[in-house]
Each structure stands twice: as C-alpha cells, then as structure tokens.
Write an enzyme that holds these catalytic residues in place. Structure first.
Site, PDB file in Angstrom:
ATOM      1  N   ASP A 105      12.106   0.841   5.692  1.00  0.00           N
ATOM      2  CA  ASP A 105      13.278   1.659   5.336  1.00  0.00           C
ATOM      3  C   ASP A 105      12.828   3.009   4.771  1.00  0.00           C
ATOM      4  O   ASP A 105      13.652   3.879   4.481  1.00  0.00           O
ATOM      5  CB  ASP A 105      14.222   0.913   4.384  1.00  0.00           C
ATOM      6  CG  ASP A 105      13.584   0.524   3.070  1.00  0.00           C
ATOM      7  OD1 ASP A 105      12.394   0.815   2.879  1.00  0.00           O
ATOM      8  OD2 ASP A 105      14.298  -0.066   2.228  1.00  0.00           O
ATOM      9  N   SER A 106      11.496   3.204   4.661  1.00  0.00           N
ATOM     10  CA  SER A 106      10.951   4.531   4.356  1.00  0.00           C
ATOM     11  C   SER A 106      11.386   5.534   5.419  1.00  0.00           C
ATOM     12  O   SER A 106      11.301   6.743   5.203  1.00  0.00           O
ATOM     13  CB  SER A 106       9.420   4.471   4.275  1.00  0.00           C
ATOM     14  OG  SER A 106       8.888   3.791   5.395  1.00  0.00           O
TER      15      SER A 106
ATOM     16  N   ASP B 175      12.435  -4.035   8.209  1.00  0.00           N
ATOM     17  CA  ASP B 175      12.774  -3.993   6.775  1.00  0.00           C
ATOM     18  C   ASP B 175      14.270  -4.225   6.593  1.00  0.00           C
ATOM     19  O   ASP B 175      15.094  -3.578   7.258  1.00  0.00           O
ATOM     20  CB  ASP B 175      12.420  -2.593   6.250  1.00  0.00           C
ATOM     21  CG  ASP B 175      11.756  -2.636   4.899  1.00  0.00           C
ATOM     22  OD1 ASP B 175      11.670  -3.724   4.305  1.00  0.00           O
ATOM     23  OD2 ASP B 175      11.315  -1.562   4.435  1.00  0.00           O
TER      24      ASP B 175
ATOM     25  N   LYS C 199      11.378  -8.074   6.233  1.00  0.00           N
ATOM     26  CA  LYS C 199      10.823  -7.917   4.879  1.00  0.00           C
ATOM     27  C   LYS C 199      11.973  -7.713   3.902  1.00  0.00           C
ATOM     28  O   LYS C 199      12.918  -6.976   4.191  1.00  0.00           O
ATOM     29  CB  LYS C 199       9.865  -6.722   4.819  1.00  0.00           C
ATOM     30  CG  LYS C 199       9.313  -6.479   3.400  1.00  0.00           C
ATOM     31  CD  LYS C 199       8.145  -5.507   3.392  1.00  0.00           C
ATOM     32  CE  LYS C 199       8.541  -4.060   3.508  1.00  0.00           C
ATOM     33  NZ  LYS C 199       9.455  -3.591   2.451  1.00  0.00           N
TER      34      LYS C 199
ATOM     35  N   GLU D 103      12.885  -6.913  -0.252  1.00  0.00           N
ATOM     36  CA  GLU D 103      12.402  -6.467  -1.564  1.00  0.00           C
ATOM     37  C   GLU D 103      13.007  -7.315  -2.674  1.00  0.00           C
ATOM     38  O   GLU D 103      14.208  -7.588  -2.667  1.00  0.00           O
ATOM     39  CB  GLU D 103      12.811  -5.001  -1.809  1.00  0.00           C
ATOM     40  CG  GLU D 103      12.018  -4.014  -1.003  1.00  0.00           C
ATOM     41  CD  GLU D 103      12.354  -2.571  -1.355  1.00  0.00           C
ATOM     42  OE1 GLU D 103      12.913  -2.302  -2.440  1.00  0.00           O
ATOM     43  OE2 GLU D 103      12.053  -1.708  -0.515  1.00  0.00           O
TER      44      GLU D 103
ATOM     45  N   GLU E 100       3.330  -3.574  -4.147  1.00  0.00           N
ATOM     46  CA  GLU E 100       3.357  -2.103  -4.145  1.00  0.00           C
ATOM     47  C   GLU E 100       3.107  -1.548  -5.547  1.00  0.00           C
ATOM     48  O   GLU E 100       3.756  -1.954  -6.525  1.00  0.00           O
ATOM     49  CB  GLU E 100       4.705  -1.597  -3.604  1.00  0.00           C
ATOM     50  CG  GLU E 100       4.770  -0.066  -3.605  1.00  0.00           C
ATOM     51  CD  GLU E 100       5.831   0.514  -2.690  1.00  0.00           C
ATOM     52  OE1 GLU E 100       6.486  -0.238  -1.939  1.00  0.00           O
ATOM     53  OE2 GLU E 100       5.994   1.760  -2.717  1.00  0.00           O
TER      54      GLU E 100
HETATM   55  O1  KIV Z   1       9.620   0.994   3.809  1.00  0.00           O
HETATM   56  C1  KIV Z   1       8.379   0.969   3.789  1.00  0.00           C
HETATM   57  O2  KIV Z   1       7.693   1.749   4.456  1.00  0.00           O
HETATM   58  C2  KIV Z   1       7.734  -0.024   2.941  1.00  0.00           C
HETATM   59  C3  KIV Z   1       6.263   0.081   2.730  1.00  0.00           C
HETATM   60  C4  KIV Z   1       5.958   1.215   1.844  1.00  0.00           C
HETATM   61  C5  KIV Z   1       5.669  -1.192   2.253  1.00  0.00           C
HETATM   62  O3  KIV Z   1       8.377  -0.870   2.414  1.00  0.00           O
END
Ligand code: KIV
Length: 266
Positions: free
Chosen positions: A46-47, A85, A114, A116, A184
C-alpha cells in the site's frame, strides 16, 4: 526453468538458512524485471499510495486500487510469490467483509495477503483467512497505517517490554496461521530475538540483518521516489536522475526539431 515460489518455499528457506529477497512492485513491467532478476517475493504494497499516487500516507488507497495494481503485477511476474497488501480499513470491518476483500486480491492474482497489526480481532481474521485458503503475512513493529496513533514514522521495540510485546504478537500471528511476519523499523537486536524465537520466517524492513529475509520499497531502492529516503534504504540506482536526463534530452530534441528523424516516420 520456472521455480514458482510458494509459502512452503519460504519456510524451506528459513529452515535451510537461505535468505529471502522481497521487493515491492505496482506495475506490469517492473514486476516482470524484478521477477526475471530472481527476487523471491513481490509485495504489492500500500506504499503505492505514497510512491506512485503521491498521497501523504498509505491510508489513502482502498481495495479497488489495490486490485488493479495487484492484477498488473501478477500479469508481469511468473515465479515470485505475490503478496497483496490489505489496505487501511479493509480488515477492520466484519470478518466476512475482510474475507471478501482478501479474496478480491487473490482473484486479482495475489498468492497471499499482508495484514498490519495484531489486535484480538485481527488474529481472528487471520485465522479465518487461512481456514478459507488465503495465506497471510503479518506486519509488526512500525505499521504505517497506524502512523497517526504512533505519532509519526518512529522506531518501535526500543525497550525490553516493547520487544517482549512484539514477540508476543509475532507468536500470536504464527499461532493464528500466518506464514511469515514483516518487522518494520525495530532495532536489529529486537528483530534477531524475534527471528530466533519464531518458527515462521521474519522479513526485515529496516530491522537489520538477522531476519530471514529483507524487503525494500522498489521506488526507494531504485531511487525513483525522492520526497524522502528512510535511513535503512540502500539506493541501487538513481532513477530520478536517469528520468530527468532522458526527459531533458527528449524535450531538447523536440524543441530543436531533432525528433523525429527520417527513420522514425512512416
Ligand atoms: O506497503 C509496503 O510497501 C510495505 C513494506 C514497506 C513492508 O508494507
């Protein structure tokens, strides 16, 4: 030869002491090249909200956008394990909506998702997803979707108590069925302790060299995103300068009448 990486491969790598490589990607071509380079895992992070879409935080993307980016990456990558994500609020709803959202990423081409954090509720989501057939990667330490609560981009796990708490969360994720955990921005010694006490692989994002694998945001590692660069990033390229140079040359060629030439016309 095709060597599709699976969650089982990741466990095998940890058990054999082989490091796991992971990079983010958000588009077809970048995913294709990262895959060709032999990187084990591609995270459609989600970056994307910050490095591709220019938002100030990762909280600004939703499941619809993540589906599009996940599909593009899945079409480009053949061998890497693709992790989608789960964006902000896509899990913190009722369980059946969380399963539906995760399922959308799998339908778009992800092999795993993934998540969080590690509340009691999220642990029940992880358990249900795994029962449904959706592998889950956890994400502890600094969790960007909670940066408002954490008071900014801050290193976590700095006290003995905080380290024990992260280990407790990591074990709870493992017990709920998570196949690996991203750590992280925690001190290297904290990540080492957690890695040694966990059966599933840990992936470092600014958590030092003792984790079972490493992840970087590709736009950071390739030097494309330049608004800021975390201390733990290694820049492998200066794409910003390359793009600037190419765009300037193109601009000059157009303005000077040097593009197109006779070979570039019909
Ligand atoms: O969204 C992302 O790129 C991430 C990584 C920094 C682990 O969660």
């Amino acid at each position: 030869m095709s060597r599709k990486i699976t969650v089982k491969t990741m466990q095998k790598y940890k058990d054999e002491g082989q490091k796991i490589s992971m990079l983010t990607a958000y588009d077809y071509s970048t995913a294709k090249y990262i895959d060709e380079a032999g990187v084990d895992v591609i995270l459609v992070g989600d970056s994307v909200a910050m490095v591709v879409l220019g938002y100030e935080s990762t909280c600004s993307v939703g499941i619809e956008e993540m589906k599009i980016f996940t599909g593009a990456v899945a079409r480009g990558a053949k061998n890497a394990l693709i992790v989608g994500d789960m964006p902000f609020l896509s899990c913190d709803c009722d369980i059946s909506s969380a399963v539906k959202n995760a399922g959308e990423l799998i339908k778009a081409g992800a092999n795993a998702v993934k998540i969080e954090g590690c509340s009691e509720y999220l642990l029940s989501v992880v358990k249900r997803l795994v029962e449904t057939g959706i592998p889950v990667m956890g994400h502890l330490g600094f969790t960007p979707q909670s940066f408002n609560v954490m008071g900014g981009f801050k290193v976590q796990g700095k006290t003995r108590e905080a380290v024990e708490n992260i280990l407790k969360q990591a074990k709870a994720l493992e017990n709920a069925g998570a196949f690996s955990v991203v750590l992280e921005m925690v001190p290297q010694d904290c990540a080492k302790y957690i890695t040694e006490n966990l059966t599933v692989p840990t992936i470092s994002c600014g958590a030092g060299k003792y984790c079972d694998g490493q992840v970087l945001v590709s736009d950071d590692a390739f030097g494309k995103y330049s608004d800021f660069c975390p201390k733990f990033v290694r820049r492998y390229c200066d794409m910003k300068s390359l793009i600037l140079e190419c765009a300037k040359k193109y601009n000059d060629d157009v303005k000077n009448g040097n593009f197109p030439c006779s070979e570039e016309v019909f």
